[in-house]
Design an enzyme around this catalytic site. Structure first.
Site, PDB file in Angstrom:
ATOM      1  N   ASN A 127      30.123  31.184  13.570  1.00 42.70           N
ATOM      2  CA  ASN A 127      30.215  29.845  12.991  1.00 42.70           C
ATOM      3  C   ASN A 127      30.095  28.869  14.156  1.00 42.70           C
ATOM      4  O   ASN A 127      31.051  28.636  14.881  1.00 42.70           O
ATOM      5  CB  ASN A 127      31.556  29.694  12.271  1.00 42.70           C
ATOM      6  CG  ASN A 127      31.692  28.345  11.587  1.00 42.70           C
ATOM      7  OD1 ASN A 127      30.829  27.468  11.738  1.00 42.70           O
ATOM      8  ND2 ASN A 127      32.770  28.175  10.852  1.00 42.70           N
ATOM      9  N   HIS A 139      32.022  24.468   0.753  1.00 42.54           N
ATOM     10  CA  HIS A 139      33.003  25.565   0.624  1.00 42.54           C
ATOM     11  C   HIS A 139      32.529  26.617  -0.389  1.00 42.54           C
ATOM     12  O   HIS A 139      33.344  27.316  -0.993  1.00 42.54           O
ATOM     13  CB  HIS A 139      34.376  25.054   0.147  1.00 42.54           C
ATOM     14  CG  HIS A 139      35.054  24.116   1.101  1.00 42.54           C
ATOM     15  ND1 HIS A 139      35.712  22.985   0.674  1.00 42.54           N
ATOM     16  CD2 HIS A 139      35.203  24.152   2.437  1.00 42.54           C
ATOM     17  CE1 HIS A 139      36.229  22.352   1.707  1.00 42.54           C
ATOM     18  NE2 HIS A 139      35.927  23.041   2.812  1.00 42.54           N
ATOM     19  N   GLU A 160      35.987  33.543   4.327  1.00 36.42           N
ATOM     20  CA  GLU A 160      34.579  33.146   4.406  1.00 36.42           C
ATOM     21  C   GLU A 160      33.792  34.030   5.363  1.00 36.42           C
ATOM     22  O   GLU A 160      32.622  34.322   5.141  1.00 36.42           O
ATOM     23  CB  GLU A 160      34.490  31.664   4.821  1.00 36.42           C
ATOM     24  CG  GLU A 160      34.979  30.747   3.700  1.00 36.42           C
ATOM     25  CD  GLU A 160      35.339  29.347   4.154  1.00 36.42           C
ATOM     26  OE1 GLU A 160      36.293  29.210   4.955  1.00 36.42           O
ATOM     27  OE2 GLU A 160      34.691  28.394   3.717  1.00 36.42           O
ATOM     28  N   ARG A 203      40.159  12.709   5.687  1.00 34.35           N
ATOM     29  CA  ARG A 203      39.082  12.103   4.879  1.00 34.35           C
ATOM     30  C   ARG A 203      39.648  11.476   3.622  1.00 34.35           C
ATOM     31  O   ARG A 203      40.584  12.006   3.024  1.00 34.35           O
ATOM     32  CB  ARG A 203      38.059  13.172   4.476  1.00 34.35           C
ATOM     33  CG  ARG A 203      37.159  13.583   5.606  1.00 34.35           C
ATOM     34  CD  ARG A 203      36.264  14.745   5.219  1.00 34.35           C
ATOM     35  NE  ARG A 203      36.537  15.892   6.058  1.00 34.35           N
ATOM     36  CZ  ARG A 203      36.072  17.114   5.843  1.00 34.35           C
ATOM     37  NH1 ARG A 203      35.313  17.360   4.801  1.00 34.35           N
ATOM     38  NH2 ARG A 203      36.366  18.089   6.661  1.00 34.35           N
ATOM     39  N   ARG A 259      27.134  31.091   9.613  1.00 36.88           N
ATOM     40  CA  ARG A 259      27.474  30.095   8.602  1.00 36.88           C
ATOM     41  C   ARG A 259      26.564  28.888   8.812  1.00 36.88           C
ATOM     42  O   ARG A 259      26.413  28.408   9.933  1.00 36.88           O
ATOM     43  CB  ARG A 259      28.914  29.655   8.773  1.00 36.88           C
ATOM     44  CG  ARG A 259      29.241  28.500   7.873  1.00 36.88           C
ATOM     45  CD  ARG A 259      30.583  27.934   8.181  1.00 36.88           C
ATOM     46  NE  ARG A 259      30.883  26.849   7.255  1.00 36.88           N
ATOM     47  CZ  ARG A 259      31.571  25.772   7.589  1.00 36.88           C
ATOM     48  NH1 ARG A 259      32.031  25.622   8.813  1.00 36.88           N
ATOM     49  NH2 ARG A 259      31.815  24.848   6.702  1.00 36.88           N
TER      50      ARG A 259
END
Ligand code: ADP
Length: 404
Positions: free
Chosen positions: A7, A180, A385, A241, A91
């Site tokens: 990643n 996601h 993941e 966020r 990823r």
């Protein structure tokens, strides 16, 4: 088959090495501060001593070389040679409309990922650096890419279009993509298997709530809708966020505070959410602690976070005309019993009956947190993941080797 999962970020690179015969992790770690003299390599080999090294690592190719050096290190390594790595899986955050599933890397795929730089300017260029760094170090090793957006490509137009001039979609592909995806797909499958029911018959709301957070309405195994949009800014309130706001706040704030567009963008992405409301932290652990100590702003931040999440669950129950189960995952979803409690306590109208003791239990595994007989069930499913990337890479490379 041994698979390296990568990643890559702009200044960091996380990795996990999988033995796919039993899906065990042989080693994992990360390189941080790539581009600096004092880059940090953290390496955790299974069953051996962890290593932390500070040294100059100026670009991703060197970072991968250092990771490979560690993996084959005579004392701390877990491999005899880097050639034992049969494939590398990456990823990639944005697959746009081009990718609805994982793919093997070739020249055309790389061109397409580059074409999508516009849609994910912070992420896709960094992923490309990771792919090129692997090519430079391991030119004969096949690579695959697994996208955060791919799972959501099943969304119908009614979910993915914004009610703005169509020309913007046609010209610039401005639409909801969602993120996601690996996590929403993984926990949906695990939830179905845990409940002993076919995924193709279930209506699920999956809540991936970590630093970034998104909900998905997963209808019969497919993403019907999700809270993140063109970018990962839309939807739920997150650590830093804002999630959903009135878009008119942007020009209004620019005028009132004399801010540039990029300053407002940074405000919404980095200085909003839990951090902005609590004034303490973006980390749910610290928010909860401060709330328990009676801090008013932390309590407000927690309540807003929970309220906004619960509204999405309600919206998705309406979107699917009912739900069978809610799944909590990622850092907050897996660990914050207080948050799950607050959400579930207010969903009794759906027929959800929380089992408080089960919710408080901290065994870390997959579990149901509603009472037996609860019409709607709630589950905690730890996400993984990296394993999704390893499995997809394994399937793509193994299958294509057999076809060729
Ligand atoms: P990322 O989105 O970066 O992958 P994670 O899924 O690891 O993030 O989630 C990180 C967040 O999980 C932290 O910011 C923290 O708020 C939350 N978290 C982790 N452990 C706990 C805990 N025990 N209780 C409450 N929140 C937690």
């Amino acid at each position: 088959m041994i698979i390296l999962v990568i990643n890559a970020g702009s200044s960091s690179l996380k990795f996990q090495l999988y033995q796919m015969t039993d899906e065990s992790v042989l080693a994992k770690g990360k390189v941080e501060r790539i581009g600096m003299e004092s880059a940090i390599l953290t390496y955790e080999p299974e069953g051996k001593q962890d290593i932390r090294e500070v040294r100059e690592i100026l670009e991703h190719t060197t970072a991968i070389r250092r990771v490979l050096d560690m993996l084959v290190h005579p004392e701390f390594g877990v491999l005899q040679s880097a050639a034992q790595i049969e494939a590398v899986g990456h990823r990639v955050v944005h697959g746009g409309e081009s990718f609805s599933s994982s793919v093997r890397v070739n020249e055309e795929v790389k061109r397409e990922i580059k074409r999508l730089f516009d849609l994910a300017p912070l992420h896709n260029p960094a992923h490309m650096l990771g792919i090129q760094a692997v090519e430079a170090n391991m030119p004969n090793t096949p690579q695959a890419v697994v996208f955060d957006t791919a799972f959501h490509q099943t969304m119908p137009e009614t979910s993915y279009l914004y009610p703005i001039p169509m020309v913007l979609y046609k010209k610039h592909k401005i639409r909801r993509y969602g993120f996601h995806g690996m996590s929403h797909a993984y926990v949906s499958e695990r939830a179905a298997s845990f409940l002993g029911r076919p995924l193709s018959e279930l209506k699920l709301v999956t809540c991936h709530i970590g630093n970034g957070a998104s909900c998905a309405a997963v209808l019969h195994g497919q993403s019907l809708d999700t809270s993140m949009g063109l970018t990962p800014l839309e939807g739920l309130m997150m650590g830093t966020r804002s999630g959903d706001i009135d878009p008119a706040i942007v020009p209004f704030t620019m005028g009132k505070e004399d801010l540039t567009l990029s300053e407002v963008n940074s405000m919404l992405n980095k200085h909003s959410g839990l951090m902005a409301i609590s004034g303490i932290s973006s980390d749910m652990r610290e928010i909860t602690q401060a709330m328990e100590a009676g801090d008013r702003n932390a309590t407000l931040a927690f309540k807003m976070y929970e309220y906004r999440l619960r509204k999405y669950i309600g919206a998705y129950a309406a979107a699917m005309n009912g739900i069978d189960a809610i799944v909590f995952t990622a850092g907050v979803g897996e660990n914050s019993a207080v948050l799950r409690d607050a959400v579930c306590r207010n969903l009794t109208f759906l027929g959800l009956e929380l089992d408080e003791a089960a919710n408080m239990r901290r065994d870390g595994g997959e579990r149901v947190i509603t009472k037996p007989g609860s019409r709607v069930q709630a589950l905690v499913i730890p996400t993984n993941e990296e394993l999704v990337i390893a499995r997809d890479t394994h399937r793509l490379i193994f299958k294509s080797n057999h076809v060729e």
